[in-house]
Design an enzyme around this catalytic site. Structure first.
Site, PDB file in Angstrom:
ATOM      1  N   GLY A 149       0.821  -1.195   0.000  1.00 54.62           N
ATOM      2  CA  GLY A 149       0.000   0.000   0.000  1.00 54.62           C
ATOM      3  C   GLY A 149       0.860   1.252   0.000  1.00 54.62           C
ATOM      4  O   GLY A 149       0.376   2.345   0.276  1.00 54.62           O
TER       5      GLY A 149
ATOM      6  N   SER B 171       2.321  -1.723  10.166  1.00 52.57           N
ATOM      7  CA  SER B 171       1.747  -1.550   8.831  1.00 52.57           C
ATOM      8  C   SER B 171       2.391  -0.289   8.267  1.00 52.57           C
ATOM      9  O   SER B 171       1.976   0.836   8.568  1.00 52.57           O
ATOM     10  CB  SER B 171       0.224  -1.388   8.900  1.00 52.57           C
ATOM     11  OG  SER B 171      -0.376  -2.586   9.356  1.00 52.57           O
ATOM     12  N   THR B 172       3.448  -0.490   7.483  1.00 49.91           N
ATOM     13  CA  THR B 172       4.267   0.647   7.071  1.00 49.91           C
ATOM     14  C   THR B 172       3.520   1.615   6.168  1.00 49.91           C
ATOM     15  O   THR B 172       3.826   2.814   6.157  1.00 49.91           O
ATOM     16  CB  THR B 172       5.535   0.158   6.359  1.00 49.91           C
ATOM     17  OG1 THR B 172       5.154  -0.699   5.279  1.00 49.91           O
ATOM     18  CG2 THR B 172       6.421  -0.612   7.317  1.00 49.91           C
ATOM     19  N   CYS B 173       2.549   1.094   5.393  1.00 58.86           N
ATOM     20  CA  CYS B 173       1.828   2.006   4.512  1.00 58.86           C
ATOM     21  C   CYS B 173       0.958   2.979   5.295  1.00 58.86           C
ATOM     22  O   CYS B 173       0.597   4.047   4.800  1.00 58.86           O
ATOM     23  CB  CYS B 173       0.972   1.223   3.516  1.00 58.86           C
ATOM     24  SG  CYS B 173      -0.236   0.142   4.290  1.00 58.86           S
ATOM     25  N   MET B 174       0.633   2.626   6.541  1.00 53.06           N
ATOM     26  CA  MET B 174      -0.181   3.493   7.394  1.00 53.06           C
ATOM     27  C   MET B 174       0.642   4.152   8.493  1.00 53.06           C
ATOM     28  O   MET B 174       0.100   4.847   9.339  1.00 53.06           O
ATOM     29  CB  MET B 174      -1.312   2.677   8.036  1.00 53.06           C
ATOM     30  CG  MET B 174      -2.259   2.021   7.045  1.00 53.06           C
ATOM     31  SD  MET B 174      -3.089   3.227   6.017  1.00 53.06           S
ATOM     32  CE  MET B 174      -4.076   4.075   7.238  1.00 53.06           C
TER      33      MET B 174
END
Length: 928
Positions: A577, A894-897
């Site tokens: 993401g 959750s790196t995308c968040m």
């Protein structure tokens, strides 16, 4: 004093005053003297017009000139109507109309783009003005020479007098009489009366004579004004006056004094800052900028950057920066110079109106000052940037306009979307980059390349200016961006990127295209095309990336979705993401840019090189990166450099900060700037010192070295062999030309040029080609070299991360609150981490090991810590918190968040142990 001496002194006063009056009122003579001061032979003008080369320059600027002129005309007047009317009547009515319009605009603060032409366009208009003035002077001379004998003698007298004054020695000797305290007669051909230092017979009259001298000098330098100092290389007047200390110091003292006397505010009017003051300021800017061309950094620091004033008349660079900033703030922002300020004077010339017009003269002098003041200010700023890590001779705040320190009304929506689209898709500039990187050793070729390169840069500046809504801001950003705080420029740069992404990463239109494909192609070729999907094996990271991404070219600006295959051949389950791609790009850049011998910060070897067999970059003595010169001549590596340029461009395009620290000369190349001898210190300080030491050696010492105008490639880092194939001649036949005391300076500059601009030029050109596929050249010129490094890797002055800054913006969910003991433990643990551990934690949470350039408040989405269950069973299912059984979870993210999933550990030691294990395990993206 005896009466005879008093008469002589009075005569010297009068010479300066009469010369000033003559140059102001005899326009033809003033033009001849000014071009003579540029090194032209006035006698060659006879029975001729402007040379064809100059005509092409004139025609080239006509479009910009006409656009600015027509913008001032009413809609019901055409050029044909104007030409049929009397020139003087038109100009008188036009002057009133333009003056009224300008006052209205100044009061309301409203200016059109035609009013506020960019500085390159103003400079082109100014050069056209000079060419038109030259043409008129030629007409006057030819008419006089066709007249009776008296007129012919008058013409010959004007030519001889103009050439005598323009050559410089006459002005130097007159200046010596006015400004020196001691008699100077050595090597002078001037009549003795001009060498008598003037006694203060009348202080008021003497000051009037000095001011008249300044005005006369300014008139003689009219054709030397402009934004490009290199135009004046052949000027005999500047070659003398710019290095004549009494005149230079007096010009500086008067300029500093006058700039401090005047208030620059929107309520001030032109009568409070008379044209003569503008003239003096312009003369100082022209002379001092020419003087600085021959002053190296060490001499500059010694003469102009001392902490305390060693003498009353010493020129201090920080004071010059301060008063020039005050002047330019007025001319760029408060009461900006308009295109009409030049074109109005043009119309007087074209209509052959003779005589002095105060309004036209005042406006023309302001236009001159903005050009020459910009030239000097940029010259000083370029040197300040070069000395940034050596010694800063003034504070960074000294470069910022007072009116631009805070956000403006257009900062929230500064960009015109359609114009950014046009700029980003502008044609390739391969030829430009090739010419700027791979240069001929022939000096004539270099000057030609420089001229063309400069013209291309000017065109890019105009394209960038059209992207901004505020024309005043556009003018500042395209030529003196340092006047705007760095943080505001970063935000404007981000606005350019965001505007471009609205088109290149518009997945809505891509989805609509997919639906159309489904309807018309029975499902074939209907793959969702809004992003590029690639699968990358971690153990062949570079090879996979090169094969799958390099072919995209400019399409790499689209979103890229990465799927990793781990070392065991298993596809990682993490869904990209945005976080997976950030980690991919970070790892790729470390593998591709860092030499294999370079250690990571924690002392471990860098990751495997993914099939890469050579180092594309090498480490300089300053521990920064430069192009690996051992790859010179290997054309097989050029596609790899092109790919690396795209990779770095992609990181900047996506606002991902990465590790590589480049040497300043390489950064200059990315910004489209040539390197000089003084830039060598930022590549190899010891080599720079040794090379410069040749300048101060005796004749015998230089001869004993046995140097010739050649270099071995081992000296520039490309080979260890000394065979004839590895010899580079600095000039044709250089191997047989010995270095002597007379030509050692030429040798020093040629060696520097070879090492800084020629060696590795083809690799740099390939890198630039790839880089500019994603980031247009004018965009990065908003920054200096050291600022551009910040844009690449963040502020390296911050070790680790700003823990307090991150804590201030952190959000909490799942039951966590900042008042809870575990959250307090968490921040204590992060603060206790080493800088390397802090960066590993940041990468674990956000996929990027470097904190955002503008601080954590600019991180989107905002970082968050979410509470998860402490224990889980063997199948990964959560167990109630009170249970004494089950496995204790590790932190996940959750790196995308930018989301950290933190179990509620019962103690600080356990929290630290588990967090360290998680961030140092270097695990891939798997489902938790």
């Amino acid at each position: 004093l005896p009466k005879k001496h008093q008469q002589l002194h009075l005569f010297l006063y009068c010479i300066a005053i009469i010369l000033r009056y003559t140059l102001q009122n005899q326009h033809g003579f003033a033009v001849m003297a000014s071009f003579a001061a540029q090194g032209e032979n006035i006698k060659s003008w006879l029975a001729s017009k402007i040379p064809s080369g100059d005509v092409s320059v004139e025609l080239k600027t006509k479009t910009a000139l006409a656009a600015a002129y027509e913008a001032e005309e009413s809609e019901d007047e055409s050029e044909d109507d104007i030409n049929e009317t009397s020139g003087q009547n038109i100009l008188s009515s036009q002057a009133r109309r333009e003056t009224a319009s300008r006052l209205d605009n100044t009061t309301s603060g409203r200016f059109s783009r035609a009013d506020l032409q960019t500085i390159p366009k103003l400079d082109a208009m100014y050069q056209t003005h000079c060419l038109l003035a030259k043409n008129n002077a030629i007409d006057i001379l030819n008419k006089l020479l066709k007249g009776d004998p008296n007129k012919q003698k008058y013409a010959e007298l004007m030519i001889n007098l103009a050439e005598m004054i323009g050559k410089g020695e006459w002005m130097c000797n007159l200046g010596n009489s006015l400004f020196s305290q001691e008699q100077t007669t050595k090597n002078s051909t001037m009549a003795p009366v001009f060498l008598i230092p003037i006694h203060p017979l009348s202080p008021t009259l003497r000051e009037h004579a000095k001011l008249a001298y300044f005005g006369a000098l300014s008139s003689l330098l009219t054709t030397s004004s402009g934004v490009k100092a290199g135009r004046n290389a052949a000027s005999p007047l500047l070659a003398k006056i710019a290095f004549y200390a009494p005149v230079l110091k007096s010009l500086c003292a008067y300029s500093t004094r006058q700039s401090s006397f005047h208030t620059f505010s929107s309520s001030s009017i032109d009568s409070h800052f008379v044209a003569s003051d503008y003239e003096v300021l312009t003369a100082f800017c022209d002379t001092f900028s020419h003087h600085l061309l021959a002053v190296d950094d060490d001499e500059f620091l010694e003469k102009y950057a001392s902490e305390v004033r060693r003498s009353q008349d010493q020129i201090l660079a920080k004071e010059v920066v301060s008063f020039v900033r005050t002047v330019l703030d007025d001319l760029y922002w408060v009461r900006p110079v308009l295109a009409a300020d030049i074109t109005m004077t043009q119309h007087f010339l074209q209509s052959k109106i003779v005589g002095f017009n105060t309004e036209s003269f005042l406006r023309f002098q302001k236009a001159r000052l903005i050009l020459s003041g910009t030239k000097l200010w940029n010259s000083l700023y370029e040197r300040w940037c070069r000395l940034y890590h050596v010694r800063q001779y003034c504070d960074e705040a000294c470069w910022i306009f007072p009116h631009l320190t805070s956000r403006g009304q257009n900062d929230n929506n500064p960009i015109i979307q359609s114009q950014v689209t046009t700029l980003a898709d502008d044609g390739d500039d391969d030829a430009l980059m090739a010419e700027s990187s791979v240069e001929s050793n022939n000096s004539g070729d270099r000057s030609l390349v420089g001229a063309r390169y400069s013209d291309e840069n000017d065109g890019g500046s105009d394209a960038l200016a059209s992207s901004f809504r505020d024309p005043k801001m556009a003018r500042v950003l395209t030529f003196i961006p340092q006047a705007l705080p760095f943080s505001r420029r970063v935000n404007l740069f981000q606005s350019l990127l965001d505007a471009d992404k609205l088109r290149t990463q518009d997945e809505t239109s891509a989805f609509n295209q997919m639906m159309m494909n489904l309807q018309h192609s029975d499902g074939e070729n209907s793959d969702f095309s809004g992003r590029e999907r690639v699968t990358i094996h971690r153990d062949s990271l570079y090879d996979d990336s090169m094969k799958k991404l390099n072919r995209l070219g400019k399409k790499l600006r689209k979103k890229v979705q990465v799927t990793f295959v781990n070392q065991h051949g298993t596809t990682e389950a993490g869904i990209d993401g945005g976080g997976v791609f950030k980690e991919f790009l970070d790892d790729l850049i470390k593998d591709a840019f860092l030499p294999k011998s370079l250690k990571n910060d924690d002392g471990e070897e860098s990751q495997n090189n993914g099939g890469r067999v050579i180092d594309f970059f090498s480490v300089t003595p300053l521990q920064t990166l430069q192009v690996n010169l051992s790859t010179d001549g290997n054309t097989d590596v050029l596609p790899h450099y092109e790919f690396l340029g795209r990779v770095l461009g992609k990181a900047i395009y996506e606002s991902i900060l990465v590790d590589p620290q480049f040497c300043l000369p390489f950064l200059n190349k990315l910004l489209g700037r040539q390197n000089s001898l003084d830039d060598l210190k930022n590549l190899d300080p010891e080599y720079y010192r040794n090379l410069k030491s040749l300048r101060y050696m005796s004749i015998d010492d230089i001869n004993s070295l046995g140097l010739t105008f050649e270099m071995t490639k081992s000296i520039i880092g490309t080979s260890s062999s000394h065979s004839s194939d590895n010899i580079v001649e600095l000039i044709p036949g250089g191997s047989s030309i010995p270095v002597t005391k007379e030509n050692v300076i030429q040798y020093i500059h040629l060696v520097s040029h070879q090492r800084m601009n020629i060696s590795g030029a083809r690799q740099t050109h390939a890198f630039l080609k790839g880089f500019r596929d994603l980031i247009p050249a004018p965009w990065v010129r908003l920054f200096s070299a050291y600022e551009f490094q910040k844009l690449i890797s963040g502020d390296d002055a911050v070790k680790g991360i700003d823990v307090m800054g991150m804590a201030a913006v952190m959000r909490y969910s799942g039951g966590f609150h900042p008042s809870q003991p575990i959250i307090q433990w968490f921040w204590e643990v992060i603060d206790e981490f080493t800088p390397q551990q802090q960066r590993k934690f940041l990468k674990f949470m956000t996929s990027c090991s470097r904190q955002p350039l503008l601080g954590f408040q600019s991180l989107v989405p905002a970082p968050c810590i979410q509470q998860v269950r402490l224990r889980e069973d063997d199948h990964g299912n959560a167990i109630v918190e009170e249970s004494a059984f089950g496995n204790i979870r590790l932190p996940t993210s959750s790196t995308c968040m930018n989301l950290l999933k933190l179990p509620k550990y019962p103690s600080k030691p356990m929290l630290k142990q588990k967090l360290l294990y998680a961030i140092e395990s270097a695990a891939g993206f798997e489902l938790s």
